[in-house]
Design a protein around this motif. Sequence first.
Motif, short mmCIF file in Angstrom:
data_model
loop_
_atom_site.label_atom_id
_atom_site.label_comp_id
_atom_site.label_asym_id
_atom_site.label_seq_id
_atom_site.Cartn_x
_atom_site.Cartn_y
_atom_site.Cartn_z
N GLN A 56 7.62 4.42 7.14
CA GLN A 56 6.32 4.82 7.68
C GLN A 56 5.21 4.08 6.95
O GLN A 56 5.08 4.16 5.75
CB GLN A 56 6.14 6.32 7.51
CG GLN A 56 4.81 6.84 8.04
CD GLN A 56 4.65 8.33 7.78
OE1 GLN A 56 5.55 8.97 7.23
NE2 GLN A 56 3.53 8.87 8.15
N GLN B 161 1.65 3.35 5.60
CA GLN B 161 0.44 4.08 5.20
C GLN B 161 -0.55 3.14 4.57
O GLN B 161 -0.18 2.33 3.71
CB GLN B 161 0.79 5.20 4.22
CG GLN B 161 1.41 6.42 4.86
CD GLN B 161 1.42 7.61 3.92
OE1 GLN B 161 1.80 7.48 2.76
NE2 GLN B 161 1.00 8.77 4.41
N VAL C 111 -4.17 3.65 2.63
CA VAL C 111 -5.02 4.71 2.10
C VAL C 111 -6.22 4.09 1.40
O VAL C 111 -6.08 3.43 0.37
CB VAL C 111 -4.24 5.61 1.12
CG1 VAL C 111 -5.14 6.70 0.57
CG2 VAL C 111 -3.02 6.21 1.80
N CYS D 175 -7.74 -0.29 -0.90
CA CYS D 175 -6.82 0.17 0.13
C CYS D 175 -5.40 -0.08 -0.36
O CYS D 175 -5.01 -1.23 -0.55
CB CYS D 175 -7.07 -0.56 1.44
SG CYS D 175 -5.81 -0.26 2.71
N ALA E 219 -1.46 0.02 0.27
CA ALA E 219 -0.53 -0.04 1.39
C ALA E 219 0.88 0.33 0.96
O ALA E 219 1.30 -0.02 -0.16
CB ALA E 219 -0.53 -1.44 2.00
N SER E 220 1.60 1.00 1.83
CA SER E 220 3.00 1.32 1.58
C SER E 220 3.75 1.33 2.91
O SER E 220 3.13 1.44 3.98
CB SER E 220 3.13 2.67 0.88
OG SER E 220 2.59 3.71 1.67
N GLY E 221 5.07 1.19 2.81
CA GLY E 221 5.89 1.22 4.02
C GLY E 221 5.92 -0.08 4.80
O GLY E 221 6.44 -0.11 5.92
N TYR F 49 -1.87 -1.85 12.02
CA TYR F 49 -1.91 -0.57 11.32
C TYR F 49 -3.31 -0.32 10.77
O TYR F 49 -4.00 -1.26 10.35
CB TYR F 49 -0.90 -0.54 10.17
CG TYR F 49 0.52 -0.81 10.61
CD1 TYR F 49 1.14 -2.03 10.37
CD2 TYR F 49 1.25 0.18 11.28
CE1 TYR F 49 2.43 -2.27 10.78
CE2 TYR F 49 2.54 -0.06 11.70
CZ TYR F 49 3.12 -1.28 11.44
OH TYR F 49 4.41 -1.52 11.86
N GLY G 238 -5.89 2.52 8.37
CA GLY G 238 -6.06 3.66 7.48
C GLY G 238 -6.96 4.71 8.13
O GLY G 238 -7.44 4.52 9.25
N GLN G 239 -7.17 5.79 7.39
CA GLN G 239 -7.98 6.90 7.90
C GLN G 239 -9.47 6.69 7.66
O GLN G 239 -10.29 7.38 8.29
CB GLN G 239 -7.54 8.20 7.24
CG GLN G 239 -6.13 8.63 7.64
CD GLN G 239 -6.03 8.88 9.12
OE1 GLN G 239 -6.78 9.65 9.70
NE2 GLN G 239 -5.09 8.19 9.77
#
Length: 122
Positions: free
Chosen positions: A1, A3, A5, A22, A24-26, A111, A113-114
Motif C-alpha cells: 500500500q 503512502q 505523508v 513528504c 513515501a512508503s510502499g 499517488y 498524499g493527504q
Amino acid sequence: QVQLVESGGGLVQAGGSLRLSCAASGLTFTNYVMGWFRQAPGKEREFVAAITWSVDSTRYADSVEGRFTISRDNAKNTVYLQMNSLKHEETAVYYCAADGNVEVRERGYDYWGQGTQVTASS
C-alpha cells in the motif's frame, strides 16, 4: 500500500519560510518522479514543483521559480519543498505526489498524499 505523508505545514507571516517534507512508503521511491501541488480555497489544484529520481531535472511553476526549492533524499524516501518569501495568496493545502513517468511533468501523477495546510498571514 502506497503512502505519502506530508508534514511541515503551518502558519507563517507573509515573507517568511517553511520547509515541507513528504515521506513515501510502499513504493520503490527511485522509480518515481516526485512533485508538489497546492490547492487554495475555491481554486483548482495547481502544479508547484517536481524532481526526477536522479535529481538531474527539476521543474517549477513560474510563480514560485527562484523562491521555492524542491529536493529529495532517496535514502530516506523523502521529498522536500523549501518555500521562501511566502505570499499571502500562496495560502493553500500542499500535496505531495508520485509519478511513474520518467520525466518531470505537471499532470498524470499516480499517488497522492493527504495534504498539509500552509497559511501565510498578511
